[in-house]
Design an enzyme around this catalytic site. Structure first.
Site, short mmCIF file in Angstrom:
data_model
loop_
_atom_site.label_atom_id
_atom_site.label_comp_id
_atom_site.label_asym_id
_atom_site.label_seq_id
_atom_site.Cartn_x
_atom_site.Cartn_y
_atom_site.Cartn_z
N GLU A 31 0.85 -1.19 0.00
CA GLU A 31 0.00 0.00 0.00
C GLU A 31 0.88 1.24 0.00
O GLU A 31 1.75 1.38 0.85
CB GLU A 31 -0.91 -0.01 1.23
CG GLU A 31 -1.65 1.29 1.50
CD GLU A 31 -2.50 1.75 0.33
OE1 GLU A 31 -2.40 2.95 -0.02
OE2 GLU A 31 -3.25 0.93 -0.24
N ALA A 46 -20.62 4.94 2.36
CA ALA A 46 -20.66 3.97 3.47
C ALA A 46 -21.93 3.12 3.49
O ALA A 46 -22.41 2.73 4.54
CB ALA A 46 -20.47 4.69 4.81
N HIS A 49 -25.63 -1.26 -0.64
CA HIS A 49 -26.78 -1.13 -1.55
C HIS A 49 -27.54 -2.45 -1.66
O HIS A 49 -26.97 -3.54 -1.59
CB HIS A 49 -26.31 -0.71 -2.94
CG HIS A 49 -25.65 0.63 -2.99
ND1 HIS A 49 -26.35 1.80 -2.86
CD2 HIS A 49 -24.35 0.98 -3.15
CE1 HIS A 49 -25.52 2.83 -2.95
NE2 HIS A 49 -24.29 2.36 -3.13
N LYS A 244 -26.34 7.24 -9.11
CA LYS A 244 -27.43 7.15 -8.14
C LYS A 244 -27.90 8.51 -7.65
O LYS A 244 -28.91 8.60 -6.96
CB LYS A 244 -26.99 6.28 -6.96
CG LYS A 244 -26.73 4.83 -7.34
CD LYS A 244 -26.30 4.00 -6.14
CE LYS A 244 -26.13 2.54 -6.52
NZ LYS A 244 -25.01 2.32 -7.45
#
Length: 472
Positions: A31, A46, A49, A244
């Site tokens: 990372e 967060a 769905h 969305k």
């Protein structure tokens, strides 16, 4: 030589590592940031769905539905937060009502629980819905999590079972070898998994011309103060071709998020906020009323890795054996991550090895959250360790014991932001104005860091320079 190396410690890379740690394999995570979950995982809506929206016959649709069903058990396994609060997709015109009916039909086809209710009933359940709302699609299986909490827990448990993690490690060169790959002339690995988010195509281009192009889509958000819960569940507008739309999303911490916009961004690392916030304000008032904009305590932006194929790209490379793409993980990528990780591990990686499942797998211990306990429970914790009774962050009621625990774990915090994301000091109304200096001093003491060696990094909140005195 490692069996498997994963580039990227976001939600997908961390869950892949977690799944792999259950087998007798040597696994390394690379990372480039100074902590995990610093990219898209640390700056999104967060939400888990329901799966009502993705286009049929896409990987996004497949993994969204599967991931939604996996999250309750996954969060229970990792001992992290999951709240099934539900959602409304709301229509404000006859045209939007027709699109709402299409979404309802998709729920039937995908076996997703739903209910269609009129605007009057929807406002009884959510009094701050706009008077313009005429119909709502109720989606009870929509949930909320703390995305970085899931990633941290997955990596912590993986590390407890032998997985290695290198932070601050930027991949700049990859060479193919007869039996695998050589990274930065430093690390050898048999299998390489590319989960580098907005930089997936940059990683691929080190080995071949990438079959996809990643473009960063910026989404900007407001955060309302705790206590100003204008909605109890997620409120979506009817989705469009752009996505969305601007949402109102309650959080596990007791805030409400408002956002995001969706604008292409040339700089794949640019998380500055700007005009997009004005767009968020305009759009959210189309579905929600009585928003206390004077109670905004923070704003932020996140970048989503959109690829020109308009779907996830998850497969072993068709030219390079043992090079695995996990690319284009934009919305609903957070929801899809458990299913993606399961599929990648079980159907692509494990068939390459004769790996046995570990018999004595070590589980992580959950954090103690003092602000969630009853007075009786708090008293028992403090009796055992008095440092849990010493409050450091007054806004969020975070104790010294909680902060020290997040620092001293196997995958402990090493920055102020790392402490904030693990245990919460600085998340509240004052945004760290009172507690950040104390958190810095605790970090110095617990990690034995030399303050002269700590560089100021505003984006990562490593330190605030005024805390580093000349005589230290």
């Amino acid at each position: 030589m490692y069996d498997i190396t994963i580039i990227g410690a976001g939600i997908t890379g961390s869950l892949i590592a977690h799944n792999l740690s259950k087998y007798n394999l040597s696994v390394l995570i690379l990372e480039k940031g100074n902590d995990a979950a610093g990219g898209a995982t640390g700056a999104n809506s967060a939400m888990v769905h329901s799966g009502h929206d993705p286009k049929p016959n896409t990987l996004k649709c497949k993994y969204n539905i599967e991931g939604n069903r996996m999250y309750p058990e996954l969060c229970k396994e990792l001992k992290v937060s999951y709240l099934p609060i539900g959602a409304f997709v709301v229509a404000t015109s006859s045209e939007e009502e027709e699109r709402l009916d299409v979404l309802a039909n998709q729920c039937i086809e995908r076996q997703i629980p739903y209910e269609i209710i009129n605007g009057e009933k929807a406002r009884i359940l959510e009094p701050n819905l706009s008077d313009a709302v005429t119909k709502a699609l109720s989606l009870p299986t929509t949930g909320i999590i703390i995305p970085w909490e899931v990633a941290f827990a997955a990596i912590e448990e993986a590390m407890l079972n032998g997985t290695e993690l290198r932070l601050g490690y930027e991949v700049k060169d990859i060479k193919r070898k007869e039996n695998g790959f050589l990274i930065n002339n430093d690390i050898e690995t048999k299998v390489l998994i590319n989960a580098a988010g907005c930089h997936c195509d940059d990683i691929t281009n080190m080995l071949r011309v990438s079959p996809y192009k990643v473009e960063a889509k910026k989404g900007e958000y407001y955060i309302l103060d705790t206590g100003d819960m204008v909605v109890k569940r997620v409120i979506y507008p009817v989705p469009t071709a752009k996505g969305k739309g601007v949402l109102a999303v309650p959080t596990v911490h007791g805030n409400v998020l408002l956002g995001p916009n969706s604008d292409y961004c040339e700089d794949k690392d640019d998380v500055s906020t700007g005009d997009g916030l004005d767009y968020v304000k305009r759009e959210i008032t189309k579905t929600i009323k009585n928003i206390p904009f004077n109670k905004i305590i923070h704003n932020f932006a996140g970048l989503r890795p959109h690829i020109d194929l308009n779907d996830f790209y998850i497969q072993e490379d068709d030219q390079i054996e043992n090079f695995i793409h996990v690319a284009g993980i934009e919305s609903p990528g957070l929801t899809s991550a458990p299913a993606i990780a399961k599929d990648v591990v079980e159907n692509i990686v494990l068939p390459k090895f004769d790996a046995k499942r570990k018999e004595n797998y070590v589980r992580r211990k959950p954090y103690i959250r003092m602000n969630t306990l009853s007075d009786e429970e708090k008293a028992k914790v403090i009796e055992k360790d008095p440092e849990y009774g010493k409050i450091v962050c007054r806004c969020c009621n975070v104790s010294l014991g909680e902060i020290k625990d997040t620092i001293n774990r196997k995958f402990g915090a090493k920055t102020i932001k790392g402490v904030k994301m693990r245990s919460g000091p600085g998340m509240g109304r004052c945004q760290g104005s009172f507690c950040e200096s104390e958190v810095f001093n605790i970090l110095l003491k617990e990690t034995k860091m030399n303050p002269k060696d700590i560089k100021q990094n505003k984006d990562d909140s490593t330190v605030v320079s005024s805390f580093v005195k000349e005589d230290l």
